[in-house]
Design an enzyme around this catalytic site. Structure first.
Site, mmCIF file in Angstrom:
data_model
loop_
_atom_site.group_PDB
_atom_site.id
_atom_site.type_symbol
_atom_site.label_atom_id
_atom_site.label_comp_id
_atom_site.label_asym_id
_atom_site.label_seq_id
_atom_site.Cartn_x
_atom_site.Cartn_y
_atom_site.Cartn_z
ATOM 1 N N ALA A 1 41.879 -72.546 37.637
ATOM 2 C CA ALA A 1 41.800 -73.818 38.346
ATOM 3 C C ALA A 1 42.435 -73.762 39.725
ATOM 4 C CB ALA A 1 42.475 -74.908 37.510
ATOM 5 N N HIS B 1 46.307 -79.164 43.241
ATOM 6 C CA HIS B 1 47.231 -78.076 43.560
ATOM 7 C C HIS B 1 47.175 -77.805 45.059
ATOM 8 C CE1 HIS B 1 47.339 -77.373 39.250
ATOM 9 N NE2 HIS B 1 46.042 -77.130 39.244
#
Length: 280
Positions: free
Chosen positions: A134, A232
Site C-alpha cells: 500500500a 501515507h
C-alpha cells in the site's frame, strides 16, 4: 470450481506454480487474477484456516485448485504468496526457503521477529520478496539507499475504524473511538510500530527495509475521524535527491487493507516472468 482434496492432478506445463497462504481480501484478489491468467504462472494451491469457506469463496474460479493446510503447501508450489496473520508467517515461509523457493511476503513486520529467515534464504538459495503493497516509491528509496540517506520520515493517517483494537492503543489506554479531531497516537520507529500495530504497519517496515533501516526511520501514526482512506506521506532526504510522496488508499471491505495491496502483489508476480520490466 475448487476442490478440498490435497491432490494436484494437472501435469507440470512449464509455468511457475504459485500457492497462496491466506484467503482474505488480498489473497482472494490474487487468486482471481491467477485464475484469470497471468503469463508463466499457475495457481496450484490455497491454504486457509477454514478450508470449506475458502472453497466456497473461490467457487467461481474456472480451474479446480486444492484448498490445503499450510503445512502441505511447499511440495506443491515454487512460489508462495503470504497474506496470512503474521503469527503464522514463519510456518508459511520456512519450508519454502529451506527448499530454495520464493516467498512473497506481505507480513513485512513479521520479518523483524524472524530475521533468521533471511539467513535461511541465503543458505538454501531461497528468495524473500516484500512487495510495495500500500506504499509508493520504494524503488526511489532503495535507489537513494545506494548512496547516503540522511533521513526518512513517514506520517500515516488512518480512519479511526482502521486503528481500533491495535495492541499499542490498548496497552497505553489510548481511546480513539470518540475523538473529533486528528490525534497522533504514536511516534517512533517502524520496529516499535510493528509490534504495537501488527495489522497496520507492514508498509512502514517495508519502507525501513528499503531505506535506512527500521530503527532509524521516523514514523508517526495519526487517527483521523475525518478520513475514509488510509494515507501515507513519506519525506526522504539523501545525497542524491530530496523527495516527498503521498498516497491515499481506497480500502477493501477490511478497513485495514487498501485495494492497491492486492494489485501490488499481482504486479510483483507479473514481473517474475515478464520480458520487459519497468522500474527497479
Amino acid at each position: 470450481m475448487i476442490s478440498t482434496t490435497d491432490e494436484i492432478t494437472e501435469e507440470p506445463d512449464g509455468r511457475l506454480r504459485v500457492a497462496i497462504a491466506g484467503l482474505g481480501a488480498v489473497g482472494l484478489k490474487v487468486a482471481e487474477a491467477l485464475d484469470s491468467g497471468l503469463p508463466g504462472l499457475k495457481l496450484v494451491a490455497v491454504s486457509a484456516k477454514d478450508r470449506a469457506a475458502a472453497a466456497q469463496r473461490l467457487a467461481q474460479c474456472r480451474h479446480a485448485v486444492p484448498v490445503v493446510s499450510v503445512s502441505d503447501l511447499e511440495p506443491l508450489a515454487d512460489i508462495v504468496v503470504e497474506c496470512a496473520p503474521s503469527s503464522i508467517f514463519r510456518e508459511i515461509a520456512e519450508p519454502f526457503l529451506r527448499a530454495g523457493k520464493t516467498v512473497i511476503a506481505l507480513s513485512a513486520g513479521a520479518l523483524l521477529a524472524n530475521e533468521q529467515l533471511v539467513e535461511l534464504a541465503r543458505e538454501f538459495g531461497g528468495k524473500l520478496i516484500v512487495p510495495t503493497g500500500a506504499l509508493l516509491g520504494l524503488d526511489a528509496v532503495s535507489a537513494a539507499a545506494e548512496g547516503k540517506i540522511h533521513s526518512v520520515h513517514m506520517v500515516t493517517r488512518k480512519p479511526v475504524k482502521g486503528l481500533v483494537g491495535a495492541p499499542y492503543l490498548t496497552e497505553n489506554k489510548i481511546g480513539i473511538s470518540d475523538i473529533t479531531e486528528p490525534l497522533r497516537v504514536f511516534k517512533g520507529s517502524p520496529r516499535d510500530a510493528a509490534t504495537g500495530f501488527p495489522a497496520n504497519l507492514n508498509v512502514a517496515v517495508a519502507l525501513g527495509l528499503a531505506g535506512i533501516g527500521v530503527d532509524d526511520t521516523v514514523l508517526e501514526i495519526w487517527a483521523d475521524p475525518n478520513l475514509e482512506r488510509n494515507t501515507h506521506t513519506i519525506e526522504v532526504v539523501s545525497d542524491s535527491a530530496t523527495f516527498r510522496m503521498s498516497i491515499e488508499n481506497i480500502p477493501t471491505d477490511n478497513p485495514k487493507t487498501g485495494r492497491i495491496t492486492a494489485q501490488s502483489v499481482i504486479s510483483c508476480l507479473r514481473k517474475l516472468t515478464t520480458h520487459l520490466r519497468v522500474g527497479s
